[in-house]
Design a protein around this motif. Structure first.
Motif, PDB file in Angstrom:
ATOM      1  N   ALA A  84      34.129 -15.754  -0.002  1.00  0.00           N
ATOM      2  CA  ALA A  84      33.510 -15.480  -1.302  1.00  0.00           C
ATOM      3  C   ALA A  84      34.604 -15.316  -2.364  1.00  0.00           C
ATOM      4  O   ALA A  84      35.694 -14.816  -2.078  1.00  0.00           O
ATOM      5  N   LYS A 123      44.713 -11.210   3.738  1.00  0.00           N
ATOM      6  CA  LYS A 123      43.664 -10.626   4.585  1.00  0.00           C
ATOM      7  C   LYS A 123      43.760 -11.080   6.042  1.00  0.00           C
ATOM      8  O   LYS A 123      44.421 -12.068   6.344  1.00  0.00           O
ATOM      9  N   MET A 155      23.312 -10.203  -5.109  1.00  0.00           N
ATOM     10  CA  MET A 155      24.259 -11.313  -4.942  1.00  0.00           C
ATOM     11  C   MET A 155      24.800 -11.301  -3.515  1.00  0.00           C
ATOM     12  O   MET A 155      25.343 -10.298  -3.046  1.00  0.00           O
ATOM     13  N   GLY A 164      35.145 -13.378  -4.869  1.00  0.00           N
ATOM     14  CA  GLY A 164      35.388 -12.090  -5.520  1.00  0.00           C
ATOM     15  C   GLY A 164      34.220 -11.665  -6.391  1.00  0.00           C
ATOM     16  O   GLY A 164      33.378 -12.483  -6.767  1.00  0.00           O
ATOM     17  N   GLU A 189      40.451 -14.210  -5.154  1.00  0.00           N
ATOM     18  CA  GLU A 189      39.274 -13.511  -5.674  1.00  0.00           C
ATOM     19  C   GLU A 189      39.394 -13.292  -7.169  1.00  0.00           C
ATOM     20  O   GLU A 189      40.484 -12.999  -7.666  1.00  0.00           O
ATOM     21  N   ILE A 237      27.374  -2.661  -3.578  1.00  0.00           N
ATOM     22  CA  ILE A 237      26.472  -2.243  -2.499  1.00  0.00           C
ATOM     23  C   ILE A 237      27.046  -1.028  -1.766  1.00  0.00           C
ATOM     24  O   ILE A 237      26.322  -0.296  -1.103  1.00  0.00           O
ATOM     25  N   ASP A 238      28.355  -0.804  -1.924  1.00  0.00           N
ATOM     26  CA  ASP A 238      28.987   0.166  -1.023  1.00  0.00           C
ATOM     27  C   ASP A 238      29.189   1.548  -1.650  1.00  0.00           C
ATOM     28  O   ASP A 238      30.121   2.257  -1.291  1.00  0.00           O
ATOM     29  N   MET A 242      26.030  -6.307  -6.134  1.00  0.00           N
ATOM     30  CA  MET A 242      26.971  -7.283  -5.584  1.00  0.00           C
ATOM     31  C   MET A 242      27.163  -6.988  -4.097  1.00  0.00           C
ATOM     32  O   MET A 242      27.734  -5.967  -3.725  1.00  0.00           O
ATOM     33  N   GLY A 256      30.557  -9.331  -0.595  1.00  0.00           N
ATOM     34  CA  GLY A 256      31.887  -9.059  -0.039  1.00  0.00           C
ATOM     35  C   GLY A 256      31.899  -9.166   1.478  1.00  0.00           C
ATOM     36  O   GLY A 256      30.850  -9.153   2.122  1.00  0.00           O
ATOM     37  N   GLN A 257      33.091  -9.258   2.031  1.00  0.00           N
ATOM     38  CA  GLN A 257      33.205  -9.417   3.488  1.00  0.00           C
ATOM     39  C   GLN A 257      33.299  -8.089   4.214  1.00  0.00           C
ATOM     40  O   GLN A 257      33.122  -8.027   5.420  1.00  0.00           O
ATOM     41  N   GLY A 258      33.610  -7.040   3.461  1.00  0.00           N
ATOM     42  CA  GLY A 258      33.701  -5.721   4.072  1.00  0.00           C
ATOM     43  C   GLY A 258      34.684  -5.674   5.224  1.00  0.00           C
ATOM     44  O   GLY A 258      34.418  -5.038   6.247  1.00  0.00           O
TER      45      GLY A 258
HETATM   46  P1  UTP Z   1      35.410  -4.769  -2.365  1.00  0.00           P
HETATM   47  O1  UTP Z   1      36.374  -5.367  -3.293  1.00  0.00           O
HETATM   48  O2  UTP Z   1      35.623  -3.360  -1.974  1.00  0.00           O
HETATM   49  O3  UTP Z   1      35.333  -5.725  -1.094  1.00  0.00           O
HETATM   50  O4  UTP Z   1      33.980  -4.951  -2.988  1.00  0.00           O
HETATM   51  P2  UTP Z   1      34.502  -5.648   0.251  1.00  0.00           P
HETATM   52  O5  UTP Z   1      34.179  -7.046   0.608  1.00  0.00           O
HETATM   53  O6  UTP Z   1      33.317  -4.751   0.199  1.00  0.00           O
HETATM   54  O7  UTP Z   1      35.510  -5.026   1.292  1.00  0.00           O
HETATM   55  P3  UTP Z   1      36.932  -5.481   1.853  1.00  0.00           P
HETATM   56  O8  UTP Z   1      37.891  -5.468   0.722  1.00  0.00           O
HETATM   57  O9  UTP Z   1      36.779  -6.860   2.477  1.00  0.00           O
HETATM   58  O10 UTP Z   1      37.202  -4.445   2.883  1.00  0.00           O
HETATM   59  C1  UTP Z   1      33.401  -4.149  -3.960  1.00  0.00           C
HETATM   60  C2  UTP Z   1      31.985  -4.630  -4.174  1.00  0.00           C
HETATM   61  O11 UTP Z   1      31.988  -5.978  -4.617  1.00  0.00           O
HETATM   62  C3  UTP Z   1      31.238  -6.793  -3.747  1.00  0.00           C
HETATM   63  C4  UTP Z   1      31.212  -6.057  -2.428  1.00  0.00           C
HETATM   64  O12 UTP Z   1      30.113  -6.478  -1.658  1.00  0.00           O
HETATM   65  C5  UTP Z   1      31.121  -4.634  -2.903  1.00  0.00           C
HETATM   66  O13 UTP Z   1      29.805  -4.319  -3.283  1.00  0.00           O
HETATM   67  N1  UTP Z   1      31.885  -8.121  -3.610  1.00  0.00           N
HETATM   68  C6  UTP Z   1      33.221  -8.207  -3.347  1.00  0.00           C
HETATM   69  C7  UTP Z   1      31.106  -9.236  -3.736  1.00  0.00           C
HETATM   70  O14 UTP Z   1      29.882  -9.158  -3.966  1.00  0.00           O
HETATM   71  N2  UTP Z   1      31.712 -10.444  -3.590  1.00  0.00           N
HETATM   72  C8  UTP Z   1      33.025 -10.587  -3.341  1.00  0.00           C
HETATM   73  O15 UTP Z   1      33.498 -11.738  -3.219  1.00  0.00           O
HETATM   74  C9  UTP Z   1      33.815  -9.432  -3.214  1.00  0.00           C
END
Ligand code: UTP
Length: 420
Positions: free
Chosen positions: A208, A341, A153, A210, A364, A240-241, A101, A104-106
């Motif tokens: 996105a 956010k 994704m 969630g 989300e 991914i993180d 996955m 996410g916006q990170g």
């Molecule tokens: P997080 O919930 O930690 O969100 O995602 P994030 O986007 O990485 O970071 P913040 O909260 O904006 O700082 C956990 C995992 O879920 C994926 C992220 O890419 C990460 O691998 N994710 C999260 C998605 O794929 N889509 C989303 O809409 C949200």
């Protein structure tokens, strides 16, 4: 004005969102069409309900109980060998697919571009998160002589950049045709007054939906069908993180197969009762996760006869699903949760508002809300230092610095023996 403009305008008037067309005239023809299409496809009724729900206590009358788990390091030797053998057979028969996955916006990390392109300064050389995960999968492919289909994704926001990154890097040597990208759904963001945000480009500010959006996106993009055609039985779904994510775990596979589990989740022991993590539990008899915001102090501190926390199995977001479990979960939307956010947007005066502090709502869904649709789930407790190096924040806890240290230490430890 064309029909779709009038239709969009009427829709906006009904929901008090007329500001979205204030700068329509300044857009080029292509963006004009995009904006109208966006407006026409938004479910305003749903958004209105979501906004009205903000701040209201989510009804929570579900019966919460602890859930059974297996500690990977306390499994009796013969049993362990059996799980391992079965897991290895599944891998050698090509029964596993992996979803990462990466939509996410990170926002907390504050990296420009998709989180997977973030370079982690690990030993012996810096690598992006995408490359690290790719190499982990390649090792498993070599070991079992089968190539794991890898599905990534992305979101509409980062799909193009993600694909370009892989192309530029020759897919890090992953066999051609075995990496697939699919895009998750998205929802508009709202300001404090429930008004939909306009982005700097004059289009709706969408975000996105969630990580729980993974199921709907899998069905919509034909991934479930593709997996079935390939004879896939197990789907590991992870983030991914976390550069230590163990995506092809023989023990998890063996345990799930023997227990005929519809899904299996990895856990680590909660560092202390107050740690801000969600923990596995049962809600009304179904597998679930209770968030730290939902758990009472009494429950968080409760222990069993061995002095271990009753609700101490943190959810790592590293879960595996049986393909039938995924079909059971289905494509229906999961409930949305609200996050407050930081967002940069254009206000109704046309001024650019920079979100230095959280200023808008994002909706989300969470992957673990899907667990309740399943009857059973296996939980495997693993070790934090072996499987969990989250890259969340720019600095401090769960940051690149802590992840690098965890990653380097673990790689050093398994140099000779390989991953257990
Ligand atoms: P997080 O919930 O930690 O969100 O995602 P994030 O986007 O990485 O970071 P913040 O909260 O904006 O700082 C956990 C995992 O879920 C994926 C992220 O890419 C990460 O691998 N994710 C999260 C998605 O794929 N889509 C989303 O809409 C949200």
């Amino acid at each position: 004005m064309g029909n779709s403009y009038l239709e969009a305008k009427a829709k906006l008037e009904k929901y008090g969102q007329e500001h979205l067309l204030l700068f329509y005239d300044k857009l080029n023809p292509e963006d004009k069409e995009k904006l109208l299409n966006q407006i026409l496809s938004v479910d305003f009724e749903e958004l209105k309900k979501l906004y009205e729900q903000i701040g209201k206590q989510e009804e929570n009358d579900k019966k919460i109980e602890p859930i059974d788990f297996v500690d990977k390091y306390k499994i009796e030797k013969n049993q362990y060998e059996e799980y391992k053998k079965i897991g290895e057979e599944e891998l050698a028969e090509g029964k596993l697919a992996v979803i990462t996955m990466a939509g996410g916006q990170g926002t907390r990390l504050g990296h420009e571009g998709p989180k997977g392109t973030f370079i982690l300064n690990i030993k012996p050389e810096p690598k992006s998160l995408f490359q690290i995960l790719c190499e982990t999968l390649k090792k498993s492919n070599e070991k079992y002589g089968k190539i794991i289909p890898w599905y990534i994704m992305t979101s509409k926001e980062n799909n193009k950049q993600t694909k370009e990154f892989f192309e530029k890097n020759d897919f890090f040597g992953y066999p051609e045709g075995y990496i697939n990208f699919f895009i998750q759904g998205e929802l508009p963001m709202l300001d404090k007054n429930g008004k939909i945000l306009l982005g700097e480009d004059g289009l709706l500010k969408l975000a996105a939906d969630g990580h729980g959006g993974v199921f709907e996106a899998m069905f919509k993009s034909g991934i479930v069908e593709d997996m079935q055609n390939k004879g896939i039985e197990w789907v590991f779904v992870g983030p991914i993180d976390n550069p230590l994510v163990n995506m092809a775990d023989e023990i998890l596979l063996g345990l799930s197969k023997i227990k005929k589990a519809m899904a299996a989740g990895k856990s680590i022991i909660k560092a202390n009762p107050k740690e801000k993590v969600g923990v596995f539990c049962k809600k009304n008899g179904k597998p679930s996760v209770i968030e730290y915001t939902e758990i009472t102090d009494e429950m968080a501190n409760a222990t069993n006869n061995n002095g271990e926390l009753l609700y101490g199995e943190s959810h790592l977001n590293c879960n595996m699903f049986n393909i039938n479990g995924i079909k059971k979960i289905g494509a229906e939307k999961l409930p949305y949760h609200t996050a407050f956010k930081k967002a940069t947007y254009i206000d109704s005066k046309g001024d650019l508002i920079k979100g230095e502090e959280p200023n808008s709502y994002k909706f989300e869904s969470f992957i673990f809300d899907a667990f309740e649709k399943l009857d059973n789930m296996a939980i495997l407790r693993v070790k934090r230092e072996e499987e969990f190096a989250p890259v969340k924040n720019k600095e401090g806890v769960d940051s690149p610095a802590t992840a690098i240290e965890l990653y380097n230490n673990y790689m050093e430890k398994i140099k000779e023996k390989g991953r257990k």
